[in-house]
Motif scaffolding. Structure first.
Motif, PDB file in Angstrom:
ATOM      1  N   ASP A 150      56.176  73.236  13.594  1.00 45.47           N
ATOM      2  CA  ASP A 150      55.427  74.311  12.939  1.00 45.47           C
ATOM      3  C   ASP A 150      53.949  74.006  13.150  1.00 45.47           C
ATOM      4  O   ASP A 150      53.446  72.980  12.664  1.00 45.47           O
ATOM      5  N   PRO A 152      58.260  76.766  18.311  1.00 44.01           N
ATOM      6  CA  PRO A 152      57.848  76.912  16.915  1.00 44.01           C
ATOM      7  C   PRO A 152      59.031  77.154  15.994  1.00 44.01           C
ATOM      8  O   PRO A 152      59.953  77.927  16.313  1.00 44.01           O
ATOM      9  N   ALA A 153      59.012  76.494  14.851  1.00 40.48           N
ATOM     10  CA  ALA A 153      60.164  76.491  13.951  1.00 40.48           C
ATOM     11  C   ALA A 153      60.493  77.874  13.413  1.00 40.48           C
ATOM     12  O   ALA A 153      61.634  78.138  13.036  1.00 40.48           O
ATOM     13  N   ARG A 154      59.524  78.780  13.355  1.00 41.32           N
ATOM     14  CA  ARG A 154      59.761  80.122  12.813  1.00 41.32           C
ATOM     15  C   ARG A 154      60.092  81.147  13.892  1.00 41.32           C
ATOM     16  O   ARG A 154      60.177  82.337  13.605  1.00 41.32           O
ATOM     17  N   TRP A 200      64.578  71.543  11.475  1.00 49.06           N
ATOM     18  CA  TRP A 200      63.175  71.388  11.082  1.00 49.06           C
ATOM     19  C   TRP A 200      63.146  71.193   9.564  1.00 49.06           C
ATOM     20  O   TRP A 200      63.447  72.100   8.808  1.00 49.06           O
ATOM     21  N   ASP A 223      52.941  84.686  10.069  1.00 45.88           N
ATOM     22  CA  ASP A 223      54.289  84.826   9.556  1.00 45.88           C
ATOM     23  C   ASP A 223      54.967  85.947  10.340  1.00 45.88           C
ATOM     24  O   ASP A 223      54.451  87.074  10.384  1.00 45.88           O
ATOM     25  N   CYS A 270      51.345  75.109  11.894  1.00 49.32           N
ATOM     26  CA  CYS A 270      50.470  75.033  10.722  1.00 49.32           C
ATOM     27  C   CYS A 270      50.444  73.612  10.160  1.00 49.32           C
ATOM     28  O   CYS A 270      49.868  73.370   9.103  1.00 49.32           O
TER      29      CYS A 270
END
Length: 598
Positions: free
Chosen positions: A492, A471-473, A368, A518, A494
């Motif tokens: 992501d 999701p990347a996180r 990502w 987060d 966002c």
């Protein structure tokens, strides 16, 4: 009286000064123009100028005030429609913004997202004359012209069998530049060399796919293809593919890794994709190698394969393949087929390209906004069975826990429990919530928070395909999704998604609030209003949204649905599920700019 032409020796000092100034200004302008056009300075200045323009015309406070008004639940806080010229808008692939960026390695054609506060908070309208799309499987062959009245591809590629206008429809004969006689005939030719019909191959990547006829016709062989192409001069090729009901995604192989995990595709295909695989020290070939499974197949059809005036490029392409110990299966006309070796034993070795293995610390799954590496990803960096022929054939691989699931703590147990859980949930969606799953009205599905792909796996018997988004996180579970024969991307939430408006029939999300938080601090990185506006952008009129979350979050989402003009109902969870959850089911209302004005 005519102009008096004085000899040079007779011109006065004042005339000399005037001529010098005019000439200097003219040549200075020409020099500056050439500097802008032919050097990186032009890209840099234009980009900074564009940024200044954006900052001068955007009002971050206005965006924030509108978000606050909507979140406050004001009955009058209805988000307005965007302008009529935004019907096909993709915020992160906006040519007006991206054309000002550097051309080096096609950086300007990759995704470049505006800040949320720079983006107008409005709802993308459908074009004039928009109709509910033609249903699958008829949509593979024809779509409504009025839904995307862009004739450029039909005008330029009609003689190659891509598509043509016929009455109120665009018709897709199934051809391509390298297979004008049709994808079926082309696939049959490939089947002479690779095991297309034996269910050995399941996941494919089609690079520079056009309108994705190759991927569309591979579905008959139960091969699921992730087709991608950039937004380019043809403008709408991916939009056409999705309107047809074929999996597709907007992407550009430029300076970054593609948003897929390592060793995920059984087959990588390029039919005149025009990717310079050997450029930049074979960096693009290294990215293909990262994505291709051991013992997987690489097919390149078109230049430079035995192509006139491209002898050096063809020789270099063969040289890179040899350096990586790819097995040459066949060269058939302008089509070459290679098979990737199993294991890392081939490198390091002496080769003219200086190819080397990546450091052992490199995680080839990071993808990502990750810059391309000029090294070969190690298959030994990932434990377990990865090779084509050693993993189960389709459909057995869908339900068998893959070895990459075991890399997580209690991963196999979690995988099996997740599979059972989603089978129960999907049955509840159909039987109690009356979702139209299994009917021809739902074809393109997205799971925004896919985890192991359990939701998609539970839809196996339905005439749908699912874009599984990890999701990347969050933990990198996307490799497991590919191992079980499904497809998806990292993203992501966002940021806007890389697809055209109106491209999905059903969007599903479990834990919507987790997408904006987060994971470390627990604080919001963006807001639900912007996320719901983005969901609205990519959802077709009369499409369905399903959201699972805590009662508090679902109640908040329910209040926000009024602002985006959805009709929503809140339901309890299925009786067998544990935990505190509610389920919101919403329908995107079919409105037009004319109706929105009243």
């Amino acid at each position: 009286m005519g102009h008096l032409n004085l000899p040079t020796s007779k011109r006065g000092p004042r005339q000399w000064r005037l001529l010098d100034l005019v000439s200097a200004a003219f040549f200075g302008f020409v020099f500056f123009f050439l500097l802008l056009v032919f050097t990186p300075l032009g890209d840099s200045l234009a980009a900074s100028g564009r940024q200044a323009l954006l900052l001068s015309t955007a009002d971050p406070g206005q965006h924030q005030r509108l978000v606050a008004l909507v979140e406050g639940g004001s009955q009058s806080a209805t988000i307005e429609a965007c302008a009529a010229d935004s019907v096909d808008h993709m915020p992160c692939e906006d040519p007006r913004r991206n054309s000002q960026l550097s051309r080096e390695m096609n950086f300007y054609r990759e995704r470049h997202c505006p800040l949320p506060d720079e983006t107008p908070l409005c709802l993308i309208p459908p074009p004039d004359g928009y109709k509910i799309p033609v249903q699958w499987p008829e949509s593979l062959h024809k779509i409504w012209h009025s839904n995307m009245p862009h004739n450029k591809i039909a005008d330029r590629k009609g003689h190659q069998g891509w598509m043509k206008r016929e009455g109120p429809y665009f018709i897709f004969p199934g051809g391509g530049t390298m297979f004008p006689d049709g994808a079926v005939q082309y696939i049959e030719k490939l089947g002479q060399y690779i095991p297309i019909i034996r269910r050995t191959l399941r996941t494919a990547l089609d690079m520079g796919c056009g309108v994705a006829s190759f991927g569309g016709y591979l579905l008959a062989e139960e091969i699921l293809t992730m087709s991608f192409a950039p937004r380019d001069s043809h403008k709408s090729q991916i939009q056409f593919a999705l309107e047809r009901g074929v999996p597709a995604f907007v992407a550009m192989l430029g300076t970054r890794r593609l948003p897929f995990p390592a060793f995920s595709f059984d087959l990588v295909h390029c039919s005149r994709c025009l990717i310079p695989f050997t450029a930049y020290n074979a960096t693009y070939f290294m990215e293909v190698d990262r994505l291709l499974r051991p013992a997987g197949y690489l097919v390149i059809s078109g230049p430079p394969v035995q192509w006139p005036n491209q002898d050096k490029e063809w020789a270099d392409l063969q040289g890179v393949a040899r350096a990586l110990c790819y097995e040459l299966i066949a060269v058939d006309g302008n089509t070459v087929i290679w098979k990737k070796p199993v294991g890392d034993s081939c490198l390091p070795n002496q080769n003219e390209f200086g190819l080397q293995l990546c450091d052992e610390s490199d995680d080839p799954n990071y993808a990502w906004y990750f810059k391309l590496k000029k090294c070969v990803s190690r298959t030994s960096s990932i434990a377990g069975e990865l090779a084509v022929g050693t993993i189960p054939n389709w459909p057995a691989r869908l339900t068998k826990a893959p070895s990459r699931a075991a890399l997580m703590k209690n991963g196999v147990d979690v995988f099996e429990a997740d599979t059972r859980r989603w089978a129960r949930r999907v049955a509840y969606y159909k039987n109690t919530l009356n979702l139209k799953l299994g009917t021809s009205s739902i074809r393109n599905v997205m799971d925004m928070n896919a985890f192991f792909g359990g939701f998609a796996a539970a839809l196996k018997s339905h005439p749908v395909w699912v874009m599984n988004v990890v999701p990347a996180r969050k933990p990198s579970t996307l490799p497991v999704i590919y191992d079980r024969g499904l497809i998806g991307v990292y993203h992501d939430w966002c940021e806007p998604f890389s697809t055209y408006p109106r491209t999905y029939d059903l969007i599903h999300v479990a834990g919507i609030e987790s997408l904006i938080k987060d994971p470390r601090s627990g604080k919001n990185r963006c807001n639900l209003v912007d996320l719901m506006v983005e969901i609205d952008r990519i959802l077709r009129p009369e499409g369905t949204v399903v959201v699972r979350d805590s009662p508090e979050v679902i109640d908040k989402v329910g209040r926000l649905t009024r602002a985006v003009r959805w009709t929503a109902a809140i339901h309890g969870k299925e009786p067998e599920s544990n935990g505190r959850e509610k389920i919101l089911v919403a329908t995107k209302n079919f409105w037009t700019l004319t109706s929105a004005a009243h």
